[in-house]
Structure formats: structure tokens, C-alpha cells
Motif scaffolding. Structure first.
Motif, PDB file in Angstrom:
ATOM      1  N   GLN A 206       0.837  -1.207   0.000  1.00 47.72           N
ATOM      2  CA  GLN A 206       0.000   0.000   0.000  1.00 47.72           C
ATOM      3  C   GLN A 206       0.871   1.257   0.000  1.00 47.72           C
ATOM      4  N   ALA A 207       1.967   1.229   0.754  1.00 47.47           N
ATOM      5  CA  ALA A 207       2.868   2.387   0.806  1.00 47.47           C
ATOM      6  C   ALA A 207       3.493   2.639  -0.567  1.00 47.47           C
ATOM      7  N   ASP A 208       3.901   1.579  -1.250  1.00 48.09           N
ATOM      8  CA  ASP A 208       4.467   1.718  -2.592  1.00 48.09           C
ATOM      9  C   ASP A 208       3.431   2.281  -3.561  1.00 48.09           C
ATOM     10  N   LYS A 209       2.209   1.756  -3.492  1.00 50.54           N
ATOM     11  CA  LYS A 209       1.124   2.215  -4.368  1.00 50.54           C
ATOM     12  C   LYS A 209       0.849   3.697  -4.130  1.00 50.54           C
ATOM     13  N   LEU A 210       0.788   4.094  -2.866  1.00 53.84           N
ATOM     14  CA  LEU A 210       0.501   5.481  -2.513  1.00 53.84           C
ATOM     15  C   LEU A 210       1.631   6.412  -2.948  1.00 53.84           C
ATOM     16  N   ALA A 211       2.863   6.013  -2.736  1.00 53.16           N
ATOM     17  CA  ALA A 211       4.007   6.833  -3.142  1.00 53.16           C
ATOM     18  C   ALA A 211       4.010   7.038  -4.662  1.00 53.16           C
TER      19      ALA A 211
ATOM     20  N   LYS B 295       1.431   6.874  -6.710  1.00 55.55           N
ATOM     21  CA  LYS B 295       0.278   7.712  -7.076  1.00 55.55           C
ATOM     22  C   LYS B 295       0.568   9.182  -6.780  1.00 55.55           C
ATOM     23  N   ILE B 296       1.077   9.462  -5.598  1.00 53.13           N
ATOM     24  CA  ILE B 296       1.334  10.847  -5.196  1.00 53.13           C
ATOM     25  C   ILE B 296       2.414  11.485  -6.064  1.00 53.13           C
ATOM     26  N   SER B 297       3.453  10.744  -6.385  1.00 50.08           N
ATOM     27  CA  SER B 297       4.543  11.310  -7.196  1.00 50.08           C
ATOM     28  C   SER B 297       4.086  11.667  -8.607  1.00 50.08           C
ATOM     29  N   LYS B 298       3.051  10.975  -9.101  1.00 43.61           N
ATOM     30  CA  LYS B 298       2.581  11.177 -10.476  1.00 43.61           C
ATOM     31  C   LYS B 298       1.264  11.939 -10.558  1.00 43.61           C
ATOM     32  N   LEU B 299       0.696  12.316  -9.411  1.00 42.24           N
ATOM     33  CA  LEU B 299      -0.589  13.013  -9.374  1.00 42.24           C
ATOM     34  C   LEU B 299      -0.464  14.358 -10.080  1.00 42.24           C
TER      35      LEU B 299
ATOM     36  N   TYR C 245       8.758   3.822   5.750  1.00 43.35           N
ATOM     37  CA  TYR C 245       8.835   3.121   4.475  1.00 43.35           C
ATOM     38  C   TYR C 245       8.265   3.994   3.353  1.00 43.35           C
ATOM     39  N   PHE C 246       7.106   4.620   3.600  1.00 43.49           N
ATOM     40  CA  PHE C 246       6.476   5.494   2.610  1.00 43.49           C
ATOM     41  C   PHE C 246       7.405   6.652   2.231  1.00 43.49           C
ATOM     42  N   ALA C 247       7.991   7.311   3.233  1.00 44.14           N
ATOM     43  CA  ALA C 247       8.903   8.432   2.967  1.00 44.14           C
ATOM     44  C   ALA C 247      10.077   7.963   2.110  1.00 44.14           C
ATOM     45  N   GLN C 248      10.611   6.793   2.410  1.00 45.66           N
ATOM     46  CA  GLN C 248      11.729   6.257   1.621  1.00 45.66           C
ATOM     47  C   GLN C 248      11.272   5.883   0.212  1.00 45.66           C
ATOM     48  N   ALA C 249      10.056   5.358   0.076  1.00 49.22           N
ATOM     49  CA  ALA C 249       9.527   5.012  -1.248  1.00 49.22           C
ATOM     50  C   ALA C 249       9.419   6.251  -2.127  1.00 49.22           C
ATOM     51  N   LEU C 250       8.987   7.376  -1.553  1.00 49.66           N
ATOM     52  CA  LEU C 250       8.945   8.628  -2.315  1.00 49.66           C
ATOM     53  C   LEU C 250      10.359   9.063  -2.720  1.00 49.66           C
ATOM     54  N   LYS C 251      11.302   8.938  -1.786  1.00 53.15           N
ATOM     55  CA  LYS C 251      12.698   9.281  -2.094  1.00 53.15           C
ATOM     56  C   LYS C 251      13.219   8.416  -3.240  1.00 53.15           C
ATOM     57  N   ASP C 252      12.880   7.136  -3.200  1.00 45.22           N
ATOM     58  CA  ASP C 252      13.334   6.203  -4.233  1.00 45.22           C
ATOM     59  C   ASP C 252      12.765   6.543  -5.606  1.00 45.22           C
ATOM     60  N   LEU C 253      11.684   7.335  -5.634  1.00 48.99           N
ATOM     61  CA  LEU C 253      11.086   7.791  -6.884  1.00 48.99           C
ATOM     62  C   LEU C 253      11.653   9.156  -7.308  1.00 48.99           C
TER      63      LEU C 253
ATOM     64  N   ILE D 117      -6.249  17.130  -1.637  1.00 47.64           N
ATOM     65  CA  ILE D 117      -6.805  15.883  -2.169  1.00 47.64           C
ATOM     66  C   ILE D 117      -6.652  14.769  -1.138  1.00 47.64           C
ATOM     67  N   TRP D 118      -7.752  14.005  -0.978  1.00 50.29           N
ATOM     68  CA  TRP D 118      -7.802  12.857  -0.074  1.00 50.29           C
ATOM     69  C   TRP D 118      -7.538  11.601  -0.889  1.00 50.29           C
ATOM     70  N   ILE D 119      -6.615  10.745  -0.421  1.00 44.48           N
ATOM     71  CA  ILE D 119      -6.338   9.476  -1.114  1.00 44.48           C
ATOM     72  C   ILE D 119      -6.371   8.357  -0.072  1.00 44.48           C
ATOM     73  N   ASP D 120      -7.081   7.305  -0.397  1.00 46.52           N
ATOM     74  CA  ASP D 120      -7.148   6.117   0.446  1.00 46.52           C
ATOM     75  C   ASP D 120      -6.862   4.926  -0.443  1.00 46.52           C
ATOM     76  N   THR D 121      -5.843   4.142  -0.137  1.00 45.51           N
ATOM     77  CA  THR D 121      -5.458   3.020  -1.014  1.00 45.51           C
ATOM     78  C   THR D 121      -6.560   1.969  -1.092  1.00 45.51           C
ATOM     79  N   GLU D 122      -7.475   1.960  -0.139  1.00 48.62           N
ATOM     80  CA  GLU D 122      -8.585   1.005  -0.196  1.00 48.62           C
ATOM     81  C   GLU D 122      -9.687   1.483  -1.118  1.00 48.62           C
ATOM     82  N   VAL D 123      -9.684   2.759  -1.466  1.00 50.00           N
ATOM     83  CA  VAL D 123     -10.722   3.349  -2.319  1.00 50.00           C
ATOM     84  C   VAL D 123     -10.157   3.722  -3.680  1.00 50.00           C
ATOM     85  N   ASN D 124      -8.980   4.354  -3.712  1.00 55.15           N
ATOM     86  CA  ASN D 124      -8.379   4.871  -4.959  1.00 55.15           C
ATOM     87  C   ASN D 124      -7.452   3.885  -5.598  1.00 55.15           C
TER      88      ASN D 124
END
Length: 148
Positions: free
Chosen positions: A41-46, A48-52, A108-116, A141-148
Motif C-alpha cells: 500500500q505504501a508503494d502504491k501510494l508513493a 500515485k502521489i509522485s505522479k498526481l 517506508y512510505f517516505a523512503q519510497a517517495l525518495k526512491d522515486l 486531495i484525499w487518497i485512500d489506497t482502499e478506495v483509490n
């Protein structure tokens, strides 16, 4: 995972009066890990956010991403995004991940964004943080990996 993403011209987080993280043009990302969330989920969110595409192009349309503008992100943990307000007047937070899991997934999420290739600054997990920002637009913008 849940995130509240705000397009900013600047954002800062302070703990005990000291700046622990800041960014200029980019995104303030308030993030909450939910029970059962994983690195997937953290990878998916990172990603999505980087490409939004919420930054304006030459024509004034929201058509550019954080990566396109080479902006930064200030990532701040916020378990209150898990608030359940369906019953009574006091929010419940039982759907938030346990603190150990929340911290692990936050980092993990913060590092995933850095890795992008996104420059990332952070707050301090579990601390009493003071967040200030200049919301650009405003765009929130609100993002929920269970919804988006």
C-alpha cells in the motif's frame, strides 16, 4: 493507507520549536497507516502521489506532477486521518495501525517517495508537531489506497 495531500508553495514542521522538516514548492503529505496495511500500500501510494497531476502547466491547467516540476514533499504522520466519526461526538481511532506498524510504514512510505526521486523531508513520528503551510490554490486531495 490514507493521505491528505496539499499542494504548497511552502510547508514547515516544528517539534519543540525546532524545524524538523520543510519544503518549498511541492506537497505536504499527511499520512496514516491503517490496520492491515503493508509495504505494498505504501508503494502504491508513493507512486500515485509522485505522479498526481495537480500542478499547473503553461496553459494554467492542472497537468503536471510532482516529478514533472521537480518539487519536494514534506511527509508528516497523522493517525487522526483514521478517525471514525459515525457514532457520537468523540472520534474513534481503532482502525489506525498500531504505533510500531504505523511508524514502520510511515518511514517506508517516505523512503519510497525518495526512491522515486522526490526530495523528502519529514516530521517526527508520534511527536507533538506544529505544521505550517501556504496552500497553493488551494488544492487539497484525499487518497485512500482502499478506495483509490
Amino acid at each position: 493507507m490514507r493521505a491528505l495531500v496539499q499542494r504548497v508553495s511552502e510547508a514547515t514542521v516544528r517539534v519543540d520549536g525546532e524545524i524538523t522538516g520543510k519544503c518549498d514548492t511541492g506537497l505536504l503529505v499527511l499520512i496514516c497507516a491503517m490496520k492491515g496495511d503493508s509495504e505494498a500500500q505504501a508503494d502504491k501510494l508513493a507512486a500515485k502521489i509522485s505522479k498526481l497531476r495537480i500542478f499547473t502547466d503553461e496553459a494554467g491547467k492542472m497537468n503536471r506532477s510532482l516529478l514533472d516540476i521537480q518539487g519536494g514533499a514534506l511527509v508528516v504522520s497523522q493517525f487522526t486521518l483514521a478517525a471514525d466519526t459515525r457514532r457520537g461526538n468523540r472520534p474513534g481511532f481503532s482502525t489506525a495501525a498500531a504505533p510500531e506498524d504505523g511508524n514502520r510504514l510511515y518511514e517506508y512510505f517516505a523512503q519510497a517517495l525518495k526512491d522515486l526521486s522526490v526530495p523528502v523531508a519529514t516530521g517526527i513520528f508520534g511527536a507533538d508537531m506544529k505544521v505550517s503551510l501556504v496552500n497553493d490554490g488551494p488544492v487539497t486531495i484525499w487518497i485512500d489506497t482502499e478506495v483509490n
